[in-house]
Design an enzyme around this catalytic site. Sequence first.
Site, short mmCIF file in Angstrom:
data_model
loop_
_atom_site.label_atom_id
_atom_site.label_comp_id
_atom_site.label_asym_id
_atom_site.label_seq_id
_atom_site.Cartn_x
_atom_site.Cartn_y
_atom_site.Cartn_z
N MET A 1 27.48 23.78 8.62
CA MET A 1 28.53 24.35 9.22
C MET A 1 29.55 23.21 9.87
O MET A 1 30.79 22.85 9.76
CB MET A 1 28.50 25.60 10.13
CG MET A 1 27.81 26.50 9.28
SD MET A 1 27.05 27.86 10.64
CE MET A 1 25.39 26.85 10.84
N PRO A 2 29.21 22.58 10.88
CA PRO A 2 29.90 21.64 11.60
C PRO A 2 30.43 20.52 10.92
O PRO A 2 29.62 19.72 9.92
CB PRO A 2 28.94 20.80 12.84
CG PRO A 2 27.90 22.00 12.89
CD PRO A 2 27.70 22.54 11.37
N PHE A 3 31.77 20.19 11.08
CA PHE A 3 32.16 18.96 10.61
C PHE A 3 32.76 18.05 11.65
O PHE A 3 33.24 18.61 12.86
CB PHE A 3 33.49 19.35 9.54
CG PHE A 3 34.22 18.11 9.41
CD1 PHE A 3 34.08 17.07 8.44
CD2 PHE A 3 35.59 17.93 9.59
CE1 PHE A 3 34.63 16.10 8.07
CE2 PHE A 3 36.29 16.67 9.44
CZ PHE A 3 35.84 15.92 8.27
#
Length: 139
Positions: A1-3
């Site tokens: 999920m995290p970018f």
Amino acid sequence: MPFVRISLLRGKSPEYLRAVSDNIHRAMVETFNVPPADRFQVIHQHEPGELIFDRNYLAGPRSDDFVLFAITAGKPRSTETRQAFFKRAAELLGQSPGIRPEDIMIVVTTTSPDEWSFGDGKAQMSEPGWEARAFGSAG
């Protein structure tokens, strides 16, 4: 999920950049409920004058080793989870590559699951069972 967008001044070795990348990701996996295989990062290296930051605002003093982590996450986390992440990130980045806590700034922005496409023209996090697939895809 995290970018994760990682911004710092130009001139660090590939080993230094790898340690930054590895340890911010490790902190997210350990404290932010991120699957180990969920790793998307961009490292931006800036010339002097292209990364502008106050040396003392709300922390500091900051040095030329200042690193800004701009993290776009696919779901909100509690205040306690974010605080644990900030602390663990500072610990790990302090160990390797040796960044002082005063030189670490982290900004977390959240989005809705349907605002992400990991490819194939789909919004994978809107599909039933996506979390089981995400955490089962480590490797």
